[in-house]
Write a protein that holds these residues in place. Structure first.
Motif, PDB file in Angstrom:
ATOM      1  N   PHE A   1      -1.260  -1.831  -5.888  1.00 47.60           N
ATOM      2  CA  PHE A   1      -1.232  -0.576  -5.120  1.00 47.60           C
ATOM      3  C   PHE A   1      -0.002  -0.482  -4.211  1.00 47.60           C
ATOM      4  N   HIS A   2       1.058  -1.168  -4.573  1.00 46.11           N
ATOM      5  CA  HIS A   2       2.251  -1.134  -3.728  1.00 46.11           C
ATOM      6  C   HIS A   2       2.832   0.280  -3.682  1.00 46.11           C
TER       7      HIS A   2
ATOM      8  N   GLU B   1      -2.955   1.531  -0.906  1.00 50.82           N
ATOM      9  CA  GLU B   1      -2.478   0.363  -0.164  1.00 50.82           C
ATOM     10  C   GLU B   1      -2.709   0.537   1.331  1.00 50.82           C
ATOM     11  N   THR B   2      -2.341   1.712   1.843  1.00 51.09           N
ATOM     12  CA  THR B   2      -2.539   1.987   3.269  1.00 51.09           C
ATOM     13  C   THR B   2      -4.016   1.962   3.626  1.00 51.09           C
TER      14      THR B   2
ATOM     15  N   ILE C   1      -3.767  -6.238  -3.687  1.00 54.45           N
ATOM     16  CA  ILE C   1      -3.266  -4.971  -3.124  1.00 54.45           C
ATOM     17  C   ILE C   1      -1.755  -4.855  -3.366  1.00 54.45           C
ATOM     18  N   ARG C   2      -1.028  -5.937  -3.139  1.00 56.47           N
ATOM     19  CA  ARG C   2       0.428  -5.910  -3.350  1.00 56.47           C
ATOM     20  C   ARG C   2       0.764  -5.701  -4.832  1.00 56.47           C
TER      21      ARG C   2
ATOM     22  N   LYS D   1      -5.432  -9.501  -0.627  1.00 54.90           N
ATOM     23  CA  LYS D   1      -4.109  -9.014  -0.209  1.00 54.90           C
ATOM     24  C   LYS D   1      -3.112  -9.084  -1.366  1.00 54.90           C
TER      25      LYS D   1
END
Length: 435
Positions: free
Chosen positions: A417-418, A423-424, A413-414, A410
């Motif tokens: 891919f923010h 990210e989605t 991802i932040r 997580k």
């Protein structure tokens, strides 16, 4: 595992990856075989003479042909060694130098090389026999014919070896071999009993002994290959001691490093310390005799190198993750070895360090996860396999270790891919497995 059995298995681990022993044994068998055929032919010459399809030339002609064959076999064997070196070089650069052991420990590879060296030894032995013509009146037709037949067979053996080497150079083949070794290691080192409890903490040193200790130190540097726990237990029981070993198989220790302690100090003499240190087998390389993470690290290394900028092979890394998922599922619901030993009177005698399920998860996933933190396909595959493993796990400790890996994912991802489509995509995968 008995002390001698553990030590013997460690020796086996060190020797089975050598290209020396099997070829030597096969060469000796070939020499013994040709001597046996030669002896039988001398004893039953009248029966051999009735076989019309055998070699019918003179001894001098046979020696000339055998000299040519010997030269050809040496050339062929040189080619085989050259091919082997090329494959080892490619494997070292693509999959990691430590994985050369996987290729060298292949029994089929060792047998192929043994056949080539054995053929040279057999031909040379026959030439020596033919040099002394006083031992027979007629040339040994059967013995010479057997040598000719073996030479013909070597042509197809060479073809089989080239095919074997070509397949060995494929990453998937190496991954499968490492996975098989890992599964064998898990079957040998773990219990088939499913364990849903938390990993039991090591027992504490009794208060009355805590202040009465004698530290023990390593006498040399290297990797711990094997700890002879049965011998340590016997030693502790004999001298009424409690031994605490603070290292485990796979650890690197240097000369003078503390490796444990003996309680009480009054029962621990200098020779006792020497005997305790002597039960810890140290060598230049790691082995899988007691190190449950040994093959896991090898498999993770393939995935790690595949994700390096110089190679950038995501598909190989995904294959590694697929294999690791099956192995982790088997390992995390089994009971791992705990090196806590009591004597017959149930008195605590030996405390040793053990690998935990958290250690196994970390060795298998952490480095690949970190190397693939900017690659959405790698993170997605990690989410999938962690979710699938976590769904059917019973061990609370293993579940906590997997949840920790998800927390790191997580964060990746932040960070990477923010506000991006990836990210989605990745967050939906996490929600699917209720993370």
């Amino acid at each position: 595992m008995k002390s001698w059995a553990s030590k013997l298995y460690n020796l086996w681990e060190l020797t089975r990856s050598s290209l020396f022993y099997v070829p030597v044994i096969i060469s000796l068998m070939f020499i013994g075989g040709i001597l046996l055929v030669f002896r039988l032919e001398l004893s039953y010459t009248e029966y051999v003479e009735k076989l019309d399809f055998l070699y019918a030339g003179s001894t001098e002609d046979a020696k000339t042909i055998l000299q040519t064959i010997l030269s050809a076999l040496i050339t062929m064997t040189t080619l085989v060694i050259s091919i082997t070196m090329v494959v080892l070089s490619l494997s070292a650069s693509q999959l990691g130098p430590r994985l050369i052991k996987i290729f060298m420990s292949s029994r089929l590879t060792q047998i192929y090389i043994g056949v080539f060296f054995g053929s040279i030894a057999l031909t040379l032995t026959l030439l020596i026999l033919l040099h002394d013509q006083s031992t027979f009146e007629q040339p040994p037709k059967l013995t010479i014919s057997c040598c000719f037949l073996l030479t013909f067979i070597n042509l197809f053996v060479l073809l089989g070896y080239v095919n074997h080497v070509a397949r060995s150079g494929i990453a998937d083949t190496t991954i499968e071999r490492v996975t098989q070794e890992l599964e064998n290691s898990l079957a040998r080192l773990t219990s088939s009993t499913q364990d849903s409890s938390q990993h039991a903490p090591a027992p504490s040193i009794p208060q009355e002994l805590a202040q009465q200790k004698r530290d023990i130190y390593s006498a040399c540097s290297g990797y711990i290959q094997n700890i002879q726990y049965p011998s340590l237990l016997e030693l502790a029981t004999k001298h009424d001691l409690l031994i605490n070993i603070e290292c485990r198989a796979g650890d690197y220790i240097f000369s003078g490093q503390k490796v444990g302690a003996i309680f009480p100090k009054s029962h621990a003499h200098a020779d006792t310390e020497i005997n305790v240190v002597g039960c810890i087998d140290i060598g230049a390389n790691k082995t899988g005799a007691q190190d449950i993470e040994y093959s896991i690290r090898h498999l993770a290394e393939i995935g790690l190198r595949a994700l390096s900028p110089g190679i950038n092979d995501n598909f190989t890394a995904i294959t590694v993750l697929d294999k690791l998922s099956g192995v982790l599922k088997k390992a995390l619901d089994k009971e791992l070895p705990e090196h806590i030993y009591h004597d017959e009177q149930d008195t605590l005698r030996l405390i040793g360090r053990s690998a935990t399920k958290t250690d196994i998860v970390h060795s298998a996933l952490s480095q690949i996860r970190d190397a693939g933190k900017t690659k959405p396909d790698i993170l997605y595959h990690l989410i999938v396999i962690i979710g699938q493993i976590n769904t059917s796990l019973q061990s609370k400790e293993a579940k906590q270790a997997l949840v920790q890996q998800v927390a790191f994912i997580k964060q990746h991802i932040r960070d990477n891919f923010h506000n991006k489509e990836e990210e989605t995509y990745l967050l939906n995968a996490l929600e699917k497995y209720s993370f």
